[in-house]
Design an enzyme around this catalytic site. Structure first.
Site, PDB file in Angstrom:
ATOM      1  N   ARG A  51       0.818  -1.212   0.000  1.00  0.00           N
ATOM      2  CA  ARG A  51       0.000   0.000   0.000  1.00  0.00           C
ATOM      3  C   ARG A  51       0.856   1.269   0.000  1.00  0.00           C
ATOM      4  O   ARG A  51       0.394   2.333  -0.419  1.00  0.00           O
ATOM      5  CB  ARG A  51      -0.913   0.014   1.222  1.00  0.00           C
ATOM      6  CG  ARG A  51      -2.003  -1.042   1.203  1.00  0.00           C
ATOM      7  CD  ARG A  51      -2.803  -0.980   2.494  1.00  0.00           C
ATOM      8  NE  ARG A  51      -1.950  -1.235   3.654  1.00  0.00           N
ATOM      9  CZ  ARG A  51      -2.359  -1.169   4.918  1.00  0.00           C
ATOM     10  NH1 ARG A  51      -3.604  -0.814   5.176  1.00  0.00           N
ATOM     11  NH2 ARG A  51      -1.533  -1.436   5.907  1.00  0.00           N
ATOM     12  N   LYS A 148       2.411 -18.817   6.815  1.00  0.00           N
ATOM     13  CA  LYS A 148       1.616 -19.106   7.986  1.00  0.00           C
ATOM     14  C   LYS A 148       1.403 -17.809   8.773  1.00  0.00           C
ATOM     15  O   LYS A 148       2.188 -16.868   8.591  1.00  0.00           O
ATOM     16  CB  LYS A 148       2.286 -20.180   8.852  1.00  0.00           C
ATOM     17  CG  LYS A 148       3.378 -19.682   9.807  1.00  0.00           C
ATOM     18  CD  LYS A 148       3.858 -20.813  10.672  1.00  0.00           C
ATOM     19  CE  LYS A 148       4.752 -20.311  11.800  1.00  0.00           C
ATOM     20  NZ  LYS A 148       4.044 -19.698  12.917  1.00  0.00           N
ATOM     21  N   HIS A 178       8.999 -22.503   6.814  1.00  0.00           N
ATOM     22  CA  HIS A 178      10.448 -22.370   6.620  1.00  0.00           C
ATOM     23  C   HIS A 178      11.235 -23.494   7.278  1.00  0.00           C
ATOM     24  O   HIS A 178      12.375 -23.749   6.901  1.00  0.00           O
ATOM     25  CB  HIS A 178      10.935 -21.001   7.109  1.00  0.00           C
ATOM     26  CG  HIS A 178      10.934 -20.842   8.597  1.00  0.00           C
ATOM     27  ND1 HIS A 178       9.835 -20.408   9.316  1.00  0.00           N
ATOM     28  CD2 HIS A 178      11.906 -21.062   9.514  1.00  0.00           C
ATOM     29  CE1 HIS A 178      10.135 -20.363  10.587  1.00  0.00           C
ATOM     30  NE2 HIS A 178      11.383 -20.749  10.741  1.00  0.00           N
ATOM     31  N   GLU A 216      12.775 -21.711  22.471  1.00  0.00           N
ATOM     32  CA  GLU A 216      13.149 -20.333  22.159  1.00  0.00           C
ATOM     33  C   GLU A 216      13.517 -19.602  23.442  1.00  0.00           C
ATOM     34  O   GLU A 216      12.834 -19.739  24.454  1.00  0.00           O
ATOM     35  CB  GLU A 216      11.998 -19.619  21.451  1.00  0.00           C
ATOM     36  CG  GLU A 216      11.618 -20.259  20.129  1.00  0.00           C
ATOM     37  CD  GLU A 216      10.496 -19.512  19.441  1.00  0.00           C
ATOM     38  OE1 GLU A 216      10.804 -18.626  18.630  1.00  0.00           O
ATOM     39  OE2 GLU A 216       9.329 -19.813  19.708  1.00  0.00           O
ATOM     40  N   ASP A 235       0.874 -21.554  17.137  1.00  0.00           N
ATOM     41  CA  ASP A 235       2.046 -20.909  16.559  1.00  0.00           C
ATOM     42  C   ASP A 235       3.131 -21.905  16.175  1.00  0.00           C
ATOM     43  O   ASP A 235       3.850 -21.691  15.191  1.00  0.00           O
ATOM     44  CB  ASP A 235       2.614 -19.891  17.556  1.00  0.00           C
ATOM     45  CG  ASP A 235       3.744 -19.055  16.968  1.00  0.00           C
ATOM     46  OD1 ASP A 235       3.533 -18.470  15.884  1.00  0.00           O
ATOM     47  OD2 ASP A 235       4.818 -18.989  17.587  1.00  0.00           O
ATOM     48  N   HIS A 240       5.001 -26.296  12.711  1.00  0.00           N
ATOM     49  CA  HIS A 240       6.424 -26.651  12.709  1.00  0.00           C
ATOM     50  C   HIS A 240       6.680 -28.041  13.308  1.00  0.00           C
ATOM     51  O   HIS A 240       7.306 -28.897  12.686  1.00  0.00           O
ATOM     52  CB  HIS A 240       7.234 -25.620  13.489  1.00  0.00           C
ATOM     53  CG  HIS A 240       7.249 -24.262  12.869  1.00  0.00           C
ATOM     54  ND1 HIS A 240       7.148 -24.056  11.511  1.00  0.00           N
ATOM     55  CD2 HIS A 240       7.370 -23.023  13.418  1.00  0.00           C
ATOM     56  CE1 HIS A 240       7.199 -22.768  11.247  1.00  0.00           C
ATOM     57  NE2 HIS A 240       7.330 -22.118  12.385  1.00  0.00           N
TER      58      HIS A 240
END
Length: 483
Positions: A51, A148, A178, A216, A235, A240
């Protein structure tokens, strides 16, 4: 071993959401690295679309700045950067309106692959797909790539699939995860199906259990409000970890061909048993002294969204009956680690006596931070004085073992080039996505209808205490995070 670069034909690559964070951090640097090594030449075109009002020169400046910040580019690569920036063009497009589409169409060529990468909110997938078709911008050679999250539940995933399939064939749709582009994930398939050493042992007779960990160290600070709408299950687990489970548990496909591989992955998902509530642990990281916790980052003191999930999963087929898969993922844990640990059973008889305990072999496939494969073996402790056993690792860290392969490529580099080639092997098929939500939805719905809240856990640790008990009650232990 020298990494072999296989060039792709000239293409037009349109990046929707070209000014966004993912585009700047991953997609554009990945395209540059593929250009720099000669995988495509300066006849290809990369057109940014969003945009934002800007001209070609302003977009080139934005991309140049992104490459400097995120591209890990040496100082002597400036001529390559200049050549890459010359490929770029830009169109200001209204995804929900008619503005800018004719300008975008005028920048595309006939007779080449047109790849449309939608690095935008899923709510825009259908609008963009529809306008690409109605304006004639998308043709029979076109591919559309979507990021995703692919749906929030089964119903929304089905709606997104229907919106895309209304305008594109399934063979043109590339749902990107990924994780599947990581070198080690693909090496898992090579390890299993190109080595007669492993595949005969790859079953419940020889494997005691499997642990899949995606840990993580970072919090959700700065994106807590967004994350609070999804949580660790949506998530990470549903996509994954599910993909890693499928590649670990799948049967050998008849050929290494996209639909053959994806058929076997789908069979794994359809074989998953419903997970009892007692086999799942949810957690939320608590505030530490002088700092914030999950509830602070989410901006909701009553949030019941999980930042940690651990579960015991059973695959109901002949190969895996009796061999559990333990899945674990969370924020604010000790280290950033992604790995698959395959625990083989102990030898049926120990000839070396009680003083020489023998553990089973363990194969660890590391996805991050240091991609590689390690096999834990039992050997004689060197030196005189009788037979004493000890453990030793056969380690292949790709950066050390294959230095001639050059700079490790980002997963997006491989996946984007596969889009141009038309190879869907490492992309999720629509029925695969829907099957994963079919399995995940009952778990999420049970949490929504329960009064139980996620268990608090300390930042920098391994998660809630009950996650440890999940394995302890089975006589097993989690592999230490960062071991």
């Amino acid at each position: 071993m020298v990494s072999r670069v296989i060039p792709v034909d000239s293409f037009d690559f349109v990046l929707f959401g070209a000014t966004g964070d993912l585009a700047r951090r991953k997609i554009l640097p990945s395209l540059f690295h593929r250009f720099q090594i000669g995988q495509f030449d300066d006849t290809s075109r990369i057109i940014g679309a969003s945009r934002s009002k800007m001209d070609q020169g302003e977009f080139q400046t934005l991309v140049g700045d992104a490459l400097k910040e995120f591209g890990d580019i040496p100082a002597d690569a400036e001529p390559d950067v200049e050549r890459f920036l010359a490929l770029l063009d830009y169109a200001s497009v209204d995804a929900k309106g008619d503005g800018g589409w004719s300008d975008l169409g005028s920048k595309l060529r006939n007779g080449v692959v047109r790849a449309f990468y939608l690095s935008v909110a899923p709510s825009l997938f259908g609008d963009i797909a529809g306008r690409l078709k109605s304006t004639g911008i998308a043709d029979d050679l076109s591919r559309i790539v979507v990021e995703k999250p692919f749906g929030h539940d089964l119903a929304s995933a089905q709606a997104l699939n229907a919106a895309l399939r209304e305008h594109f064939e399934e063979s043109q749709i590339y749902r990107i995860d990924h994780y599947l582009g990581k070198e080690t994930v693909q090496n898992l398939m090579a390890l299993r199906f190109a080595n007669s050493l492993f595949e005969p042992q790859w079953n419940s007779h020889h494997i005691d259990h499997v642990q899949i960990t995606v840990s993580e160290s970072i919090s959700v600070a700065g994106r807590g409000e967004y994350y609070d709408k999804s949580g660790a299950m949506r998530d990470m687990v549903q996509n994954h970890l599910m993909q890693l489970l499928c590649l670990t548990a799948m049967e050998p496909p008849s050929t290494f061909e996209p639909n053959a591989v994806r058929n076997e992955k789908l069979k794994v998902i359809e074989s998953l048993e419903p997970v009892p509530a007692d086999d799942i642990v949810r957690g939320q990281y608590r505030a530490k002294a002088g700092g914030d916790g999950y509830l602070d980052h989410a901006g909701d003191p009553h949030s019941r969204t999980e930042s940690f999930v651990a579960m015991k999963v059973e695959v109901a087929n002949w190969r895996w009956a009796g061999t559990p898969f333990y899945l674990r993922t969370g924020k604010c844990l000790r280290e950033r680690v992604s790995e698959i640990a395959v625990y083989f059973r102990k030898p049926p008889h120990n000839i070396f006596g009680e003083d020489n305990a023998i553990d089973g072999n363990m194969l660890v496939i590391r996805l991050q931070p240091d991609e590689g494969i390690t096999l834990k073996t039992t050997i004689k402790d060197p030196g005189p004085g009788g037979m004493r056993l000890t453990s030793a690792d056969l380690d292949m860290t790709f950066a050390d073992s294959l230095p001639e392969a050059g700079r490790p490529q980002d997963a997006y580099e491989r996946l984007i080039m596969d889009v141009i080639r038309g190879n869907q092997t490492l992309f999720m098929r629509g029925d695969e996505v829907e099957a994963a939500w079919t399995w995940a939805d009952p778990i999420i719905n049970a949490w929504d209808n329960s009064t139980r809240t996620p268990q608090p856990y300390d930042q920098g640790g391994s998660g809630p205490e009950d996650a440890l008990l999940l394995l302890h009650r089975d006589g097993r232990r989690w592999r230490a995070i960062g071991a």
